[in-house]
Design an enzyme around this catalytic site. Structure first.
Site, PDB file in Angstrom:
ATOM      1  N   ASP A  43      24.864  11.564 106.344  1.00 37.02           N
ATOM      2  CA  ASP A  43      25.973  10.669 105.474  1.00 37.02           C
ATOM      3  C   ASP A  43      25.986  11.170 104.152  1.00 37.02           C
ATOM      4  OD1 ASP A  43      23.951   9.435 103.965  1.00 37.02           O
ATOM      5  OD2 ASP A  43      23.640   7.993 105.365  1.00 37.02           O
ATOM      6  N   LYS A  45      29.787   3.302 111.337  1.00 42.07           N
ATOM      7  CA  LYS A  45      29.256   3.492 112.779  1.00 42.07           C
ATOM      8  C   LYS A  45      30.115   2.825 113.511  1.00 42.07           C
ATOM      9  CE  LYS A  45      25.115   1.826 115.130  1.00 42.07           C
ATOM     10  NZ  LYS A  45      23.669   1.199 115.256  1.00 42.07           N
ATOM     11  N   GLY A  53      21.852   8.867 113.410  1.00 41.18           N
ATOM     12  CA  GLY A  53      21.208   9.174 114.536  1.00 41.18           C
ATOM     13  C   GLY A  53      21.889   8.639 115.561  1.00 41.18           C
ATOM     14  N   SER A  75      13.550   6.065 120.733  1.00 40.15           N
ATOM     15  CA  SER A  75      14.308   5.184 121.711  1.00 40.15           C
ATOM     16  C   SER A  75      15.315   6.150 122.198  1.00 40.15           C
ATOM     17  CB  SER A  75      15.068   4.240 120.943  1.00 40.15           C
ATOM     18  OG  SER A  75      15.934   3.643 121.607  1.00 40.15           O
ATOM     19  N   LEU A  76      16.169   5.976 123.440  1.00 40.96           N
ATOM     20  CA  LEU A  76      17.008   6.755 124.084  1.00 40.96           C
ATOM     21  C   LEU A  76      18.270   6.140 123.917  1.00 40.96           C
ATOM     22  CD1 LEU A  76      15.407   7.585 127.675  1.00 40.96           C
ATOM     23  CD2 LEU A  76      15.090   9.055 125.174  1.00 40.96           C
ATOM     24  N   LYS A  77      18.428   4.826 123.316  1.00 45.89           N
ATOM     25  CA  LYS A  77      19.350   4.135 122.919  1.00 45.89           C
ATOM     26  C   LYS A  77      20.357   4.781 121.917  1.00 45.89           C
ATOM     27  CE  LYS A  77      17.704  -0.191 122.520  1.00 45.89           C
ATOM     28  NZ  LYS A  77      17.783  -1.508 122.449  1.00 45.89           N
ATOM     29  N   LYS A  93      27.736  -5.714 117.293  1.00 48.73           N
ATOM     30  CA  LYS A  93      26.962  -4.543 117.075  1.00 48.73           C
ATOM     31  C   LYS A  93      26.280  -3.736 118.354  1.00 48.73           C
ATOM     32  CE  LYS A  93      23.084  -3.607 114.038  1.00 48.73           C
ATOM     33  NZ  LYS A  93      23.661  -2.179 113.640  1.00 48.73           N
ATOM     34  N   GLU A 118      13.541  -5.871 120.798  1.00 44.90           N
ATOM     35  CA  GLU A 118      14.661  -6.522 120.244  1.00 44.90           C
ATOM     36  C   GLU A 118      14.213  -7.823 119.550  1.00 44.90           C
ATOM     37  OE1 GLU A 118      18.566  -5.767 120.718  1.00 44.90           O
ATOM     38  OE2 GLU A 118      17.682  -3.841 120.161  1.00 44.90           O
TER      39      GLU A 118
HETATM   40  N1  LIG Z   1      17.165   2.068 119.225  1.00 45.97           N
HETATM   41  C1  LIG Z   1      17.828   2.283 118.271  1.00 45.97           C
HETATM   42  O1  LIG Z   1      18.632   3.400 118.393  1.00 45.97           O
HETATM   43  C2  LIG Z   1      17.849   1.808 117.090  1.00 45.97           C
HETATM   44  C3  LIG Z   1      16.320   1.107 116.387  1.00 45.97           C
HETATM   45  C4  LIG Z   1      16.558   0.598 115.120  1.00 45.97           C
HETATM   46  C5  LIG Z   1      17.698   0.594 114.409  1.00 45.97           C
HETATM   47  N2  LIG Z   1      18.898   1.170 115.029  1.00 45.97           N
HETATM   48  C6  LIG Z   1      20.088   1.318 114.212  1.00 45.97           C
HETATM   49  O2  LIG Z   1      19.815   1.917 113.021  1.00 45.97           O
HETATM   50  C7  LIG Z   1      20.372   1.382 111.769  1.00 45.97           C
HETATM   51  C8  LIG Z   1      19.395   1.219 110.669  1.00 45.97           C
HETATM   52  O3  LIG Z   1      18.828   2.283 110.418  1.00 45.97           O
HETATM   53  P1  LIG Z   1      18.869   2.779 108.702  1.00 45.97           P
HETATM   54  O4  LIG Z   1      18.216   1.720 107.900  1.00 45.97           O
HETATM   55  O5  LIG Z   1      17.993   4.116 108.851  1.00 45.97           O
HETATM   56  O6  LIG Z   1      20.415   3.080 108.477  1.00 45.97           O
HETATM   57  P2  LIG Z   1      21.125   4.059 107.623  1.00 45.97           P
HETATM   58  O7  LIG Z   1      21.284   5.324 108.349  1.00 45.97           O
HETATM   59  O8  LIG Z   1      22.265   3.485 107.310  1.00 45.97           O
HETATM   60  O9  LIG Z   1      20.212   4.264 106.326  1.00 45.97           O
HETATM   61  C9  LIG Z   1      20.026   3.269 105.400  1.00 45.97           C
HETATM   62  C10 LIG Z   1      20.320   3.880 103.889  1.00 45.97           C
HETATM   63  O10 LIG Z   1      19.356   4.975 103.703  1.00 45.97           O
HETATM   64  C11 LIG Z   1      20.079   6.007 102.895  1.00 45.97           C
HETATM   65  N3  LIG Z   1      19.013   7.048 103.327  1.00 45.97           N
HETATM   66  C12 LIG Z   1      18.691   7.861 104.291  1.00 45.97           C
HETATM   67  N4  LIG Z   1      17.899   8.651 104.287  1.00 45.97           N
HETATM   68  C13 LIG Z   1      17.555   8.655 102.992  1.00 45.97           C
HETATM   69  C14 LIG Z   1      16.575   9.198 101.993  1.00 45.97           C
HETATM   70  N5  LIG Z   1      15.693  10.134 102.417  1.00 45.97           N
HETATM   71  N6  LIG Z   1      16.740   9.225 100.578  1.00 45.97           N
HETATM   72  C15 LIG Z   1      17.333   8.229 100.130  1.00 45.97           C
HETATM   73  N7  LIG Z   1      18.327   7.361 100.782  1.00 45.97           N
HETATM   74  C16 LIG Z   1      18.444   7.603 102.274  1.00 45.97           C
HETATM   75  C17 LIG Z   1      21.354   6.065 103.630  1.00 45.97           C
HETATM   76  O11 LIG Z   1      22.350   6.845 102.939  1.00 45.97           O
HETATM   77  C18 LIG Z   1      21.680   4.461 103.959  1.00 45.97           C
HETATM   78  O12 LIG Z   1      22.481   4.148 102.791  1.00 45.97           O
HETATM   79  C19 LIG Z   1      21.441   0.342 112.322  1.00 45.97           C
HETATM   80  O13 LIG Z   1      22.716   0.803 112.657  1.00 45.97           O
HETATM   81  C20 LIG Z   1      20.488   0.121 113.590  1.00 45.97           C
HETATM   82  O14 LIG Z   1      21.287  -0.622 114.682  1.00 45.97           O
HETATM   83  C21 LIG Z   1      19.035   1.795 116.207  1.00 45.97           C
END
Ligand SMILES: NC(=O)c1ccc[n+]([C@@H]2O[C@H](COP(=O)([O-])OP(=O)(O)OC[C@H]3O[C@@H](n4cnc5c(N)ncnc54)[C@H](O)[C@@H]3O)[C@@H](O)[C@H]2O)c1
Length: 387
Positions: free
Chosen positions: A42, A75, A107, A139-141, A150, A244
């Protein structure tokens, strides 16, 4: 540099971790990368950390960066479709590696891209948030959001390698640290109550100032908790549904808030899950499963790390309830039309089971009652447990 293995049934994924490791892992990358690399990221992460990643390999391979503004609103299936077109126009082939650099969103989008392009190309995760490092990459999801709810469009896809560079976490805002802590609290309450002592007594609220010293323990405990349930359920469709915990109501709060606040100030994924856990714990307490003491523990742990215990402003109970009917865990149980399947704990680390799933059908009025209480009465409750 430390190497872990994630073991989920017949799958084993190498996970290398350390500080400022990118310059040193070129030989490891060479084992996986044959031709070209597509980096999914991003815009925030691109500005902060892309250079340290590509400087490792820019002399060895050609690469293309696919990036969008950060946030759930990217997303989506349309972002993914756009990335597929851009990748193909650039000349991606069957051996092109997809490298997801960022939090859970790059991811998940990167995972979908890797799984779909030519029916599957090699995939590497480079997590940069606490949530992605210690949760989503374990996770593999892989999924994107539909316009309705969502994580409803996706697939299971296995990365070839996970590279966790702890130094990337130094630039994380506090909000994102709290988000990762909430998922850790969830794992502790739902799967690994033996970690409670560490969480309560050793992990300090300001731990980020010495993150490098706790990161390793944090990661090992997170991997152990997830492996405990995924070792026999790699697709998280049976006992691993427990991962979950808090997500039914949490996802709904996250989606509603993201729609209201388009400027990136919406509630983080982890904090939404934290609120979802509070709802689940109160529901469980109300119908006679979870003790008052364990319910209070939910509040205490979230408050210790400064996490939210009230719904974000503008998020209405009606809007949350509306989305609960579209939750992606529907269908495991035959719920009545006025019920939703929720993950409830009867004790720490012990879910309530129905038809051997860690799910219980709950009448909507009970959830509504708890949500309304959280809107208007949670400050009284916080006061009560603070004193
Ligand atoms: N099993 C799975 O696949 C699984 C499990 C948990 C969460 N998720 C998904 O992951 C998402 C949440 O993850 P998240 O909170 O990492 O989301 P994200 O990727 O949006 O990151 C959160 C924020 O942090 C910022 N950021 C990322 N790395 C940074 C860094 N090193 N320094 C400064 N800013 C940084 C990003 O730009 C963003 O604004 C949700 O969509 C959720 O559904 C999936």
């Amino acid at each position: 540099l430390e190497t872990f293995k994630l073991n989920f049934e017949d799958i084993s994924i190498p996970f290398v971790c350390g500080e400022k490791i990118f310059p040193t892992i070129l030989p490891l990358l060479k084992k996986h990368i044959k031709s070209k690399i597509i980096i999914v990221t991003d815009d925030t992460v691109k500005n902060l950390h892309l250079n340290s990643v590509v400087s490792t390999f820019e002399k060895s391979w050609s690469y293309k960066v696919l990036s969008s503004p950060a946030g759930e609103s990217y997303k989506t299936l349309s972002s993914l479709a756009n990335y597929i077109d851009l990748a193909l126009r650039w000349g991606a082939d069957r051996f092109t590696i997809i490298l997801a650099l960022g939090g859970g969103i790059p991811g998940n989008v990167g995972g979908c891209l890797a799984g779909l392009l030519f029916r599957g190309v090699p995939f590497i995760h480079v997590p940069t948030t606490l949530i992605s490092l210690a949760d989503s990459v374990i996770s593999l999801k892989q999924a994107v959001n539909s316009n309705v709810s969502k994580n409803t469009i996706g697939l299971y896809y296995t990365p070839k390698l996970i590279v966790g560079d702890i130094s990337f976490l130094e630039t994380l805002p506090n909000r994102e640290i709290k988000s990762g802590i909430c998922e850790f609290i969830k794992n502790t309450l739902a799967i690994a109550p033996h970690d409670l002592v560490w969480l309560k007594d050793s992990l300090l609220p300001n731990f980020r100032s010495s993150f490098s010293s706790v990161a390793n323990v944090f990661l090992k405990k997170s991997i152990a908790a997830k492996e405990k349930v995924m070792i026999s359920d790699k697709y998280e469709k049976k006992n691993a549904i427990i991962l979950e915990y808090g997500h039914t109501v949490g996802h709904a709060i996250e989606m509603v808030d993201a729609k209201i606040k388009k400027n990136g100030n919406s509630i983080s994924h982890g904090e939404a899950v934290g609120l979802g856990m509070l709802v689940a714990a109160q529901v469980s307490n109300q119908i006679g499963f979870l003790s008052e003491e364990n319910l209070n523990l939910h509040f205490q742990l979230l408050l210790k790390f400064g996490c939210r215990t009230r719904l974000p402003q503008g998020v209405t109970v009606d809007a949350i309830i509306d989305l609960l009917f579209k939750d992606n865990k529907r269908g495991y149980l035959s719920a009545h039309k006025n019920e939703i399947p929720m993950i409830l704990l009867k004790n720490l680390g012990e879910p309530v089971l129905e038809s051997s799933y860690p799910l219980t059908c709950i009448p909507i009025p009970i959830v509504r009652h708890v949500l309304e209480k959280m809107l208007y009465k949670s400050s009284e409750f916080i006061h009560a447990i603070d004193s």
